[in-house]
Design an enzyme around this catalytic site. Structure first.
Site, PDB file in Angstrom:
ATOM      1  N   TYR A  59       0.852  -1.122   0.054  1.00  0.00           N
ATOM      2  CA  TYR A  59      -0.024   0.094   0.134  1.00  0.00           C
ATOM      3  C   TYR A  59       0.915   1.298  -0.030  1.00  0.00           C
ATOM      4  O   TYR A  59       0.395   2.336  -0.535  1.00  0.00           O
ATOM      5  CB  TYR A  59      -0.973  -0.044   1.325  1.00  0.00           C
ATOM      6  CG  TYR A  59      -2.115  -0.928   0.910  1.00  0.00           C
ATOM      7  CD1 TYR A  59      -2.403  -2.204   1.610  1.00  0.00           C
ATOM      8  CD2 TYR A  59      -3.021  -0.588   0.148  1.00  0.00           C
ATOM      9  CE1 TYR A  59      -3.258  -3.160   1.082  1.00  0.00           C
ATOM     10  CE2 TYR A  59      -4.250  -1.475  -0.122  1.00  0.00           C
ATOM     11  CZ  TYR A  59      -4.094  -2.751   0.353  1.00  0.00           C
ATOM     12  OH  TYR A  59      -5.182  -3.648  -0.026  1.00  0.00           O
ATOM     13  N   ARG A  62       1.451   1.640  -3.654  1.00  0.00           N
ATOM     14  CA  ARG A  62       0.141   2.190  -4.046  1.00  0.00           C
ATOM     15  C   ARG A  62      -0.282   3.740  -3.876  1.00  0.00           C
ATOM     16  O   ARG A  62      -0.582   4.302  -4.679  1.00  0.00           O
ATOM     17  CB  ARG A  62      -0.926   1.337  -3.980  1.00  0.00           C
ATOM     18  CG  ARG A  62      -1.010  -0.202  -4.544  1.00  0.00           C
ATOM     19  CD  ARG A  62      -2.091  -0.890  -4.187  1.00  0.00           C
ATOM     20  NE  ARG A  62      -3.146  -0.238  -5.104  1.00  0.00           N
ATOM     21  CZ  ARG A  62      -4.433  -0.516  -4.660  1.00  0.00           C
ATOM     22  NH1 ARG A  62      -4.842  -1.374  -3.571  1.00  0.00           N
ATOM     23  NH2 ARG A  62      -5.642   0.128  -5.052  1.00  0.00           N
ATOM     24  N   GLN A  92     -15.418   2.796  -5.534  1.00  0.00           N
ATOM     25  CA  GLN A  92     -14.830   1.530  -4.870  1.00  0.00           C
ATOM     26  C   GLN A  92     -13.190   1.959  -5.240  1.00  0.00           C
ATOM     27  O   GLN A  92     -12.540   1.163  -4.507  1.00  0.00           O
ATOM     28  CB  GLN A  92     -14.988   0.604  -5.952  1.00  0.00           C
ATOM     29  CG  GLN A  92     -16.585  -0.090  -5.852  1.00  0.00           C
ATOM     30  CD  GLN A  92     -16.777  -1.243  -6.785  1.00  0.00           C
ATOM     31  OE1 GLN A  92     -16.516  -2.427  -6.695  1.00  0.00           O
ATOM     32  NE2 GLN A  92     -17.278  -0.588  -8.006  1.00  0.00           N
ATOM     33  N   VAL A  94      -9.537   3.775  -4.184  1.00  0.00           N
ATOM     34  CA  VAL A  94      -8.983   4.183  -2.961  1.00  0.00           C
ATOM     35  C   VAL A  94      -8.137   5.280  -3.032  1.00  0.00           C
ATOM     36  O   VAL A  94      -7.657   5.964  -2.264  1.00  0.00           O
ATOM     37  CB  VAL A  94      -8.289   3.165  -2.375  1.00  0.00           C
ATOM     38  CG1 VAL A  94      -9.097   2.053  -1.606  1.00  0.00           C
ATOM     39  CG2 VAL A  94      -7.261   2.431  -3.170  1.00  0.00           C
ATOM     40  N   ASP A  95      -8.172   5.697  -4.346  1.00  0.00           N
ATOM     41  CA  ASP A  95      -7.316   6.945  -4.939  1.00  0.00           C
ATOM     42  C   ASP A  95      -8.045   8.448  -4.450  1.00  0.00           C
ATOM     43  O   ASP A  95      -9.386   8.035  -4.542  1.00  0.00           O
ATOM     44  CB  ASP A  95      -6.734   6.811  -6.445  1.00  0.00           C
ATOM     45  CG  ASP A  95      -8.001   7.032  -7.375  1.00  0.00           C
ATOM     46  OD1 ASP A  95      -8.076   5.970  -7.903  1.00  0.00           O
ATOM     47  OD2 ASP A  95      -8.953   7.653  -7.296  1.00  0.00           O
ATOM     48  N   HIS A 110     -14.623   1.442  -0.225  1.00  0.00           N
ATOM     49  CA  HIS A 110     -13.619   0.407  -0.046  1.00  0.00           C
ATOM     50  C   HIS A 110     -12.490   1.251   0.762  1.00  0.00           C
ATOM     51  O   HIS A 110     -11.292   0.717   0.491  1.00  0.00           O
ATOM     52  CB  HIS A 110     -13.016  -0.295  -1.170  1.00  0.00           C
ATOM     53  CG  HIS A 110     -14.098  -1.055  -1.602  1.00  0.00           C
ATOM     54  ND1 HIS A 110     -14.184  -1.690  -2.982  1.00  0.00           N
ATOM     55  CD2 HIS A 110     -15.396  -1.669  -1.189  1.00  0.00           C
ATOM     56  CE1 HIS A 110     -15.168  -2.342  -3.285  1.00  0.00           C
ATOM     57  NE2 HIS A 110     -15.807  -2.534  -2.052  1.00  0.00           N
ATOM     58  N   GLY A 176     -16.246   1.909 -15.281  1.00  0.00           N
ATOM     59  CA  GLY A 176     -14.951   1.412 -14.856  1.00  0.00           C
ATOM     60  C   GLY A 176     -15.140   0.307 -13.920  1.00  0.00           C
ATOM     61  O   GLY A 176     -13.954   0.319 -13.005  1.00  0.00           O
ATOM     62  N   THR A 177     -16.301  -0.279 -13.752  1.00  0.00           N
ATOM     63  CA  THR A 177     -16.061  -1.367 -12.730  1.00  0.00           C
ATOM     64  C   THR A 177     -16.641  -2.772 -13.202  1.00  0.00           C
ATOM     65  O   THR A 177     -17.634  -2.685 -14.165  1.00  0.00           O
ATOM     66  CB  THR A 177     -16.952  -1.218 -11.526  1.00  0.00           C
ATOM     67  OG1 THR A 177     -16.942  -2.299 -10.703  1.00  0.00           O
ATOM     68  CG2 THR A 177     -18.591  -0.634 -11.390  1.00  0.00           C
TER      69      THR A 177
END
Ligand code: APR
Length: 247
Positions: A59, A62, A92, A94-95, A110, A176-177
């Site tokens: 992480y 990331r 969803q 995390v950015d 998320h 985009g999912t």
């Protein structure tokens, strides 16, 4: 009683595909993260128990990558939509590319890379931006800090709030999912029959009921859609009675 649909409300459910053109890999596409990493090892409570240093390193990398990435045309178009609509972005991801593009109502179901949290009951959260989390870094309750990410097998956040938003939206855009991870993927079912429902992705195995599939890249299709909706809003203002049948 079903909640009233709000004519001027657009809800977006986004996934990693919207950030792909900003240089952040998706999870299941060719060269996706889960082709290069074991999610059990880096994104599960058991992986954290077994090798916290491995999880922190994954992480930390990331987090740096996300901090160096820039919002793309899709993120920017959704932010611009707020000039005419109430827009809620349920992501969803995390950015923080939606926020950096200017979106003001973003719900992260998320978690977020730019936060860390303790592992005590209080789950204390700390904004850390792009900083790494190290072993031995403790929260004020004395527990090891961990990434503020929802791992597989952990409870997703803000689910009911997200469902309520989708159930009152006149337009629902899924972008985009792959809709393969639950319960986040089940959110599409809250979209109302009368709502305009569109799904944008490069590919889609099972199109949710009532959605129109637009195959292609988010950075080209989302701005096109948003332009159309902004024009529609303008027309609605110019000819308020246009949708009333001529008596
Ligand atoms: N434009 C639009 N869609 C794209 C693009 C693009 N440029 N690139 C890829 N996509 C689409 C793919 O077609 C696919 O449908 O994005 C989707 C990516 O799917 P996944 O890799 O499964 O990612 P996502 O749906 O975000 O994953 C959901 O799974 O691993 C967990 O917690 C993680 O939030 C994540 C969740």
């Amino acid at each position: 009683m079903k909640a009233e649909i709000q004519t001027n409300k657009i809800v977006v459910l986004s996934g990693s595909g919207i950030s792909a053109e900003s240089g952040i890999p998706t999870f299941r596409d060719a060269n996706g993260l889960w082709h290069n990493y074991s999610w059990e090892a880096v994104a599960s409570p058991s992986g954290w128990q077994a090798h916290p240093e491995v999880v922190l390193e994954f992480y930390n990398e990331r987090r740096l990558q996300a901090a160096e990435a820039q919002p793309n045309a899709a993120h920017l178009a959704l932010a611009e939509l707020e000039s005419a609509y109430e827009v809620v972005v349920i992501t969803q991801n995390v950015d923080d590319l939606h926020e950096r593009a200017g979106s003001s109502n973003v719900i992260h179901v998320h978690g977020q890379l730019n936060h860390a949290r303790g592992t005590s009951e209080a789950r204390r959260r700390y904004r850390i931006d792009a900083a790494p989390i190290q072993l031995g870094q403790l929260c004020e309750d004395g527990t090891q800090l961990r990434p503020d990410i929802v791992w597989f097998g952990e409870d997703v956040e803000y689910l009911e709030e997200s469902r309520r938003h989708i159930a009152t939206a006149a337009k629902v855009l899924v972008v985009g999912t792959s809709l393969t991870v639950f319960p986040a993927a089940s959110l599409v079912r809250a979209a109302r029959g009368r709502a305009e429902k569109i799904l944008v992705a490069l590919a889609m195995d099972k199109l949710p009921y009532g959605f129109r599939f637009m195959r292609g890249k988010a950075s080209s299709i989302v701005p096109f859609l948003c332009q159309g909706w902004l024009a529609e809003h303008q027309n609605r203002n110019l000819y308020p009675d246009s949708d009333k049948h001529a008596s």
